[in-house]
Design a protein around this motif. Structure first.
Motif, mmCIF file in Angstrom:
data_model
loop_
_atom_site.group_PDB
_atom_site.id
_atom_site.type_symbol
_atom_site.label_atom_id
_atom_site.label_comp_id
_atom_site.label_asym_id
_atom_site.label_seq_id
_atom_site.Cartn_x
_atom_site.Cartn_y
_atom_site.Cartn_z
ATOM 1 N N LYS A 7 38.468 5.256 35.946
ATOM 2 C CA LYS A 7 37.602 6.013 36.858
ATOM 3 C C LYS A 7 38.315 7.267 37.348
ATOM 4 N N THR A 8 39.588 7.129 37.669
ATOM 5 C CA THR A 8 40.371 8.280 38.120
ATOM 6 C C THR A 8 40.421 9.348 37.037
ATOM 7 N N MET A 9 40.646 8.943 35.802
ATOM 8 C CA MET A 9 40.680 9.915 34.696
ATOM 9 C C MET A 9 39.315 10.565 34.509
ATOM 10 N N MET A 10 38.242 9.805 34.665
ATOM 11 C CA MET A 10 36.887 10.365 34.555
ATOM 12 C C MET A 10 36.651 11.414 35.648
ATOM 13 N N ILE A 11 37.117 11.128 36.849
ATOM 14 C CA ILE A 11 36.970 12.060 37.970
ATOM 15 C C ILE A 11 37.759 13.343 37.706
ATOM 16 N N LEU A 12 39.007 13.197 37.275
ATOM 17 C CA LEU A 12 39.821 14.380 36.985
ATOM 18 C C LEU A 12 39.208 15.223 35.880
ATOM 19 N N ARG A 13 38.661 14.559 34.871
ATOM 20 C CA ARG A 13 38.000 15.281 33.780
ATOM 21 C C ARG A 13 36.773 16.041 34.288
ATOM 22 N N ALA A 14 35.974 15.390 35.130
ATOM 23 C CA ALA A 14 34.765 16.023 35.666
ATOM 24 C C ALA A 14 35.114 17.256 36.498
ATOM 25 N N ILE A 15 36.167 17.162 37.294
ATOM 26 C CA ILE A 15 36.574 18.307 38.114
ATOM 27 C C ILE A 15 37.188 19.393 37.240
ATOM 28 N N SER A 16 37.958 18.999 36.258
ATOM 29 C CA SER A 16 38.545 19.967 35.329
ATOM 30 C C SER A 16 37.457 20.714 34.555
ATOM 31 N N ASP A 17 36.389 20.025 34.217
ATOM 32 C CA ASP A 17 35.271 20.670 33.511
ATOM 33 C C ASP A 17 34.611 21.760 34.350
ATOM 34 N N ASP A 31 27.996 13.026 36.966
ATOM 35 C CA ASP A 31 28.669 13.198 35.674
ATOM 36 C C ASP A 31 29.385 11.934 35.195
ATOM 37 N N THR A 32 29.893 11.134 36.151
ATOM 38 C CA THR A 32 30.718 9.985 35.774
ATOM 39 C C THR A 32 30.014 8.646 35.892
ATOM 40 N N GLY A 33 28.962 8.596 36.706
ATOM 41 C CA GLY A 33 28.285 7.323 36.943
ATOM 42 C C GLY A 33 29.004 6.439 37.953
ATOM 43 N N ILE A 34 30.017 6.975 38.619
ATOM 44 C CA ILE A 34 30.772 6.220 39.618
ATOM 45 C C ILE A 34 30.021 6.311 40.942
ATOM 46 N N ASN A 35 29.834 5.161 41.612
ATOM 47 C CA ASN A 35 29.094 5.193 42.876
ATOM 48 C C ASN A 35 29.881 5.989 43.914
ATOM 49 N N LYS A 36 29.146 6.572 44.852
ATOM 50 C CA LYS A 36 29.742 7.518 45.793
ATOM 51 C C LYS A 36 30.794 6.904 46.699
ATOM 52 N N SER A 37 30.661 5.647 47.047
ATOM 53 C CA SER A 37 31.651 4.995 47.908
ATOM 54 C C SER A 37 32.997 4.887 47.199
ATOM 55 N N LEU A 39 33.911 6.541 44.535
ATOM 56 C CA LEU A 39 34.301 7.916 44.233
ATOM 57 C C LEU A 39 34.994 8.559 45.425
ATOM 58 N N SER A 40 34.430 8.377 46.598
ATOM 59 C CA SER A 40 34.989 8.961 47.811
ATOM 60 C C SER A 40 36.404 8.453 48.080
ATOM 61 N N HIS A 41 36.625 7.169 47.876
ATOM 62 C CA HIS A 41 37.961 6.596 48.093
ATOM 63 C C HIS A 41 38.978 7.157 47.099
ATOM 64 N N ILE A 42 38.601 7.214 45.829
ATOM 65 C CA ILE A 42 39.530 7.713 44.806
ATOM 66 C C ILE A 42 39.828 9.193 45.028
ATOM 67 N N VAL A 43 38.794 9.980 45.286
ATOM 68 C CA VAL A 43 38.968 11.422 45.493
ATOM 69 C C VAL A 43 39.815 11.683 46.743
ATOM 70 N N SER A 44 39.595 10.915 47.786
ATOM 71 C CA SER A 44 40.383 11.067 49.013
ATOM 72 C C SER A 44 41.870 10.821 48.734
ATOM 73 N N THR A 45 42.169 9.785 47.972
ATOM 74 C CA THR A 45 43.562 9.474 47.620
ATOM 75 C C THR A 45 44.162 10.591 46.773
ATOM 76 N N LEU A 46 43.409 11.083 45.799
ATOM 77 C CA LEU A 46 43.898 12.167 44.943
ATOM 78 C C LEU A 46 44.135 13.444 45.751
ATOM 79 N N ALA A 47 43.277 13.716 46.721
ATOM 80 C CA ALA A 47 43.432 14.916 47.553
ATOM 81 C C ALA A 47 44.642 14.778 48.484
ATOM 82 N N LYS A 48 44.829 13.602 49.072
ATOM 83 C CA LYS A 48 45.979 13.392 49.965
ATOM 84 C C LYS A 48 47.301 13.569 49.228
ATOM 85 N N SER A 49 47.320 13.204 47.954
ATOM 86 C CA SER A 49 48.558 13.313 47.181
ATOM 87 C C SER A 49 48.699 14.656 46.468
#
Length: 122
Positions: A7-17, A31-37, A39-49
């Motif tokens: 899921k993390t790789m799918m998110i990074l790919r979607a943003i890179s696109d 784009d990814t089919g990942i539910n927003k809840s 998605l929000s947790h993964i994106v928050s972690t990626l942004a914090k780091s």
């Protein structure tokens, strides 16, 4: 069902696109089919780091400086420093100043390479 790493790789790919244009959570979810809840947790972690950078609540996210820093060695078998070094040398020569290749993100600076006139002229 994809695991969290997939899921993390799918998110990074979607943003890179987005090619540098901010991408909203709604768009990433679509784009990814990942539910927003999730998605929000993964994106928050990626942004914090630092792997993603939040442009604004409405605009969304772009690739962050930490992710750019990971690519400093370029494609497989191609070292980005060896590609950029001749350009840095040229800039140092024509400006008689230190030329720096860096990634800037927020309050962080990642210096990838630098060439001073003394490095060229010895």
């Amino acid at each position: 069902m994809p695991n969290s790493v997939e899921k993390t790789m799918m998110i990074l790919r979607a943003i890179s696109d987005g090619k540098g244009t901010p991408v909203t959570l709604e768009r990433i979810s679509s784009d990814t089919g990942i539910n927003k809840s999730t998605l929000s947790h993964i994106v928050s972690t990626l942004a914090k780091s630092g792997y993603l950078q939040r442009v604004s609540h409405n605009e969304g996210y772009i690739i962050g400086p930490e992710l750019h820093f990971l690519t400093r060695y370029g494609r497989y078998g191609e070292d980005i420093i060896s590609v950029c070094n001749p350009i840095l040398e040229h800039l140092a020569r024509i400006t008689d100043a230190t030329a720096v290749f860096a990634i800037l993100g927020g309050d962080k600076k990642y210096i990838i390479d630098r060439v001073s006139p003394g490095d060229i002229y010895g």
